[in-house]
Write a protein that holds these residues in place. Structure first.
Motif, mmCIF file in Angstrom:
data_model
loop_
_atom_site.group_PDB
_atom_site.id
_atom_site.type_symbol
_atom_site.label_atom_id
_atom_site.label_comp_id
_atom_site.label_asym_id
_atom_site.label_seq_id
_atom_site.Cartn_x
_atom_site.Cartn_y
_atom_site.Cartn_z
ATOM 1 N N HIS A 74 3.135 11.153 3.657
ATOM 2 C CA HIS A 74 2.294 12.161 2.998
ATOM 3 C C HIS A 74 3.224 13.273 2.534
ATOM 4 O O HIS A 74 3.702 14.080 3.342
ATOM 5 C CB HIS A 74 1.235 12.681 3.956
ATOM 6 N N LEU A 89 1.027 12.922 -2.292
ATOM 7 C CA LEU A 89 1.500 11.548 -2.493
ATOM 8 C C LEU A 89 1.378 10.840 -1.146
ATOM 9 O O LEU A 89 1.984 11.259 -0.156
ATOM 10 C CB LEU A 89 2.956 11.602 -2.963
ATOM 11 N N GLY A 133 1.243 7.137 1.151
ATOM 12 C CA GLY A 133 1.670 5.743 1.178
ATOM 13 C C GLY A 133 2.057 5.333 2.583
ATOM 14 O O GLY A 133 1.841 6.052 3.553
ATOM 15 N N GLY A 134 2.616 4.124 2.660
ATOM 16 C CA GLY A 134 3.096 3.633 3.949
ATOM 17 C C GLY A 134 2.137 2.700 4.650
ATOM 18 O O GLY A 134 2.463 2.159 5.714
ATOM 19 N N ARG A 135 0.935 2.525 4.103
ATOM 20 C CA ARG A 135 -0.027 1.553 4.621
ATOM 21 C C ARG A 135 -1.086 1.347 3.534
ATOM 22 O O ARG A 135 -1.218 2.195 2.632
ATOM 23 C CB ARG A 135 -0.689 2.017 5.911
ATOM 24 N N GLY A 139 3.122 0.344 -3.387
ATOM 25 C CA GLY A 139 2.096 1.174 -4.015
ATOM 26 C C GLY A 139 1.829 2.456 -3.258
ATOM 27 O O GLY A 139 2.236 2.625 -2.100
ATOM 28 N N TYR A 140 1.144 3.350 -3.931
ATOM 29 C CA TYR A 140 0.868 4.670 -3.350
ATOM 30 C C TYR A 140 -0.309 5.288 -4.078
ATOM 31 O O TYR A 140 -0.809 4.755 -5.055
ATOM 32 C CB TYR A 140 2.116 5.570 -3.452
ATOM 33 N N ARG A 141 -0.753 6.425 -3.576
ATOM 34 C CA ARG A 141 -1.863 7.159 -4.196
ATOM 35 C C ARG A 141 -1.446 8.603 -4.406
ATOM 36 O O ARG A 141 -0.777 9.187 -3.538
ATOM 37 C CB ARG A 141 -3.100 7.104 -3.290
ATOM 38 N N LEU A 190 -4.319 1.949 1.758
ATOM 39 C CA LEU A 190 -5.003 3.238 1.821
ATOM 40 C C LEU A 190 -6.523 3.144 1.720
ATOM 41 O O LEU A 190 -7.206 4.166 1.843
ATOM 42 C CB LEU A 190 -4.458 4.156 0.723
ATOM 43 N N LEU A 248 8.236 3.562 -2.469
ATOM 44 C CA LEU A 248 6.804 3.262 -2.535
ATOM 45 C C LEU A 248 6.380 2.520 -3.794
ATOM 46 O O LEU A 248 5.207 2.148 -3.914
ATOM 47 C CB LEU A 248 5.997 4.565 -2.435
ATOM 48 N N GLU A 249 7.302 2.278 -4.726
ATOM 49 C CA GLU A 249 6.873 1.643 -5.982
ATOM 50 C C GLU A 249 6.340 0.240 -5.742
ATOM 51 O O GLU A 249 5.314 -0.146 -6.299
ATOM 52 C CB GLU A 249 8.036 1.599 -6.973
ATOM 53 N N ALA A 279 8.113 9.148 -5.492
ATOM 54 C CA ALA A 279 7.596 7.881 -4.952
ATOM 55 C C ALA A 279 8.690 6.821 -4.923
ATOM 56 O O ALA A 279 8.821 6.066 -3.946
ATOM 57 C CB ALA A 279 6.403 7.420 -5.777
#
Ligand code: AMP
Length: 131
Positions: A47, A113, A115-117, A91-93, A119, A87-88, A82
């Motif tokens: 985060h 930003l 990511g890591g799991r 993926g990420y939000r 979402l 995270l590319e 990212a």
């Protein structure tokens, strides 16, 4: 406390103080346009907050009053952050809170930003209204 997001800009907000070096941050990425650092109260394994280096209260302020090159540079910095975080591929939000209904708390425009799991859905599914 949520803020309105409509200004005026408060030069003593916490992100302005981070930009001036008065408060420490865990930096992830920095370029001419933006600074990215870990959120102090993470809501996901990754985060990170990305903030422009110039003073804008909210997305409403930034998108309508910043020079186009600053807007382009900022969003390139979000993507570069990212990428820096790896995270590319998974993926990420990204998310920007604007004003009281979005519960914006810091009156300096920023993008979250996450990511890591996986979402999950975009919002908690607790709204039963109709459109
Ligand atoms: P928002 O509600 O969109 O304004 O989000 C503000 C975010 O800033 C929250 O997720 C806070 O946890 C985060 N935050 C507040 N103070 C700090 C700080 N000193 N360093 C890093 N993140 C912070």
């Amino acid at each position: 406390m949520p803020v309105s997001g409509l200004g005026p800009y408060d030069t003593n907000n916490v992100f302005a103080r981070i930009l001036r070096g008065e408060i420490p941050c865990r930096k992830v990425y920095e370029d001419d346009h933006a600074l990215a650092f870990h959120d102090i109260a993470p809501r996901a394994p990754i985060h990170v907050l990305v903030i422009p280096k110039t003073p804008y209260v909210s997305l409403a302020d930034f998108a309508t009053t910043a020079p186009p090159e600053a807007v382009a540079g900022f969003f390139a910095a979000v993507a570069n952050t990212a990428k820096t975080l790896g995270l590319e591929q998974p993926g990420y939000r990204i998310l920007a809170n604007m004003g009281a209904h979005a519960h914006q708390e810091v009156p300096h425009f920023h993008v979250h930003l996450f990511g890591g799991r996986p979402l999950g859905p975009m919002l908690i599914e607790d709204w039963s209204g109709s459109i």
